[in-house]
Write an enzyme that holds these catalytic residues in place. Sequence first.
Site, short mmCIF file in Angstrom:
data_model
loop_
_atom_site.label_atom_id
_atom_site.label_comp_id
_atom_site.label_asym_id
_atom_site.label_seq_id
_atom_site.Cartn_x
_atom_site.Cartn_y
_atom_site.Cartn_z
N ARG A 25 0.85 -1.20 0.00
CA ARG A 25 0.00 0.00 0.00
C ARG A 25 0.89 1.25 0.00
O ARG A 25 0.62 2.24 0.69
CB ARG A 25 -0.95 -0.01 1.19
CG ARG A 25 -2.32 0.58 0.86
CD ARG A 25 -3.25 0.60 2.06
NE ARG A 25 -3.79 -0.70 2.37
CZ ARG A 25 -4.00 -1.16 3.59
NH1 ARG A 25 -3.68 -0.42 4.64
NH2 ARG A 25 -4.51 -2.34 3.79
N ARG A 29 -3.13 6.96 1.06
CA ARG A 29 -3.69 8.06 1.85
C ARG A 29 -2.76 8.67 2.88
O ARG A 29 -3.04 9.71 3.43
CB ARG A 29 -4.98 7.58 2.54
CG ARG A 29 -6.13 7.40 1.58
CD ARG A 29 -7.35 6.82 2.26
NE ARG A 29 -7.18 5.40 2.58
CZ ARG A 29 -8.05 4.69 3.26
NH1 ARG A 29 -9.14 5.26 3.73
NH2 ARG A 29 -7.85 3.41 3.49
N ARG A 38 -6.68 12.82 -4.87
CA ARG A 38 -7.96 12.16 -4.60
C ARG A 38 -9.09 13.19 -4.49
O ARG A 38 -10.21 12.94 -4.95
CB ARG A 38 -7.86 11.36 -3.30
CG ARG A 38 -9.12 10.58 -2.95
CD ARG A 38 -9.06 10.04 -1.54
NE ARG A 38 -8.93 11.12 -0.56
CZ ARG A 38 -8.71 10.93 0.72
NH1 ARG A 38 -8.55 9.71 1.20
NH2 ARG A 38 -8.64 11.95 1.55
N ASP A 75 -6.28 -2.19 -8.10
CA ASP A 75 -7.06 -2.87 -7.07
C ASP A 75 -7.18 -4.33 -7.44
O ASP A 75 -7.19 -4.66 -8.64
CB ASP A 75 -8.45 -2.24 -6.93
CG ASP A 75 -9.15 -2.74 -5.68
OD1 ASP A 75 -8.86 -2.19 -4.59
OD2 ASP A 75 -9.95 -3.70 -5.77
N TYR A 152 -15.02 -11.67 -2.00
CA TYR A 152 -15.63 -10.37 -2.31
C TYR A 152 -16.87 -10.54 -3.17
O TYR A 152 -17.92 -9.94 -2.93
CB TYR A 152 -14.63 -9.47 -3.05
CG TYR A 152 -13.74 -8.66 -2.15
CD1 TYR A 152 -14.25 -7.59 -1.40
CD2 TYR A 152 -12.38 -8.93 -2.05
CE1 TYR A 152 -13.44 -6.84 -0.58
CE2 TYR A 152 -11.55 -8.18 -1.23
CZ TYR A 152 -12.09 -7.13 -0.50
OH TYR A 152 -11.28 -6.39 0.33
#
Length: 345
Positions: A25, A29, A38, A75, A152
């Site tokens: 990651r 963020r 973003r 992703d 998922y």
Amino acid sequence: MSELPCLLRVARGEVLERPPVWMMRQAGRYMKVYRDLRDKYPGFRERSENADLAIEISLQPWRAFQPDGVIMFSDILTPLPGIGIPFDIIESKGPIIDPPIRTLEQVEKLHPLNPEESLPFIKTILGTLRQEVGNKSTVLGFVGAPWTLAAYAIEGKSSKNYAVIKNMAFSRPDILHKFLGKVADAIAVYVRYQIDCGAQIVQLFDSWAGELSPQDYETFALPYQKRVVEQVKATHPDTPLILYISGSAGILERMGQSGVDIISVDWTVDMAEARQRLGKQMKVQGNIDPGVLFGSPEFIKQRVHDTVKKAGKSGHIMNLGHGVLVGTSEESVRVFFETAQQIRY
């Protein structure tokens, strides 16, 4: 021919003077430049499927910290629409798949993946990243492994107890096995496509396989990891593959049976023990608790040195045991990278 980047060399079995380092990651963020971008482009899929934006985001941490690996911003769900499973990612809620996969009829309607057609942006992203970083760093691709993607798709969203997919696993395993087989074949195509487009290493994330008992891991996760690996190795035998599972301490040895070249170890197992359990021939990645980066610079340095010492002088890629956490300071990330890169065995 100029020298290959150090991460790729270690992944292929060379012994160097220090461990290569990157971070799961890595783009995201915790970085102000990412948050600013973003705000301008609020849709996750827009950021990850618009080649220009995904390239920019992938390179943000590389420009800031010069890690040894640059991982494509994407992703694990990205290939699903290409086989007939639409999804959306909602900020702060995560992925939504509606309708979720619940019936044999839905599984039978799925079609093979044609990445050239459904994922054309991948070629641009990976090709450009290779041009941008040259041989200074290794370009990594990544995919979701079959069990996690199936979880998922069947749950329809993130889950705390995986009750829906486990219900299917234990009451209608025929449906689940058929679905896992289709997903595995699509993921194998996707991995090979990423390699053809420029990925030098590919990491498989089976993030949710740690929720399975060892017995059920051997039934529903491991065979499909192997199916992906075997198909990829048949055409691209020299491209290193990494397998990561969160909460994997109970299934570590079984992960080694998947056929991958490197096991990414989470922080719930001591690195020295992980090496012992996996055997000398298996290369490892990891495994610092991402929470360590909330500590002082001295504390971070100490943990990096401690992990490198436990991992030994060969076959180790320094990384976190999971993705970098939101709220981590960029200065702490810098300390992590610089400490690892200054180490000499």
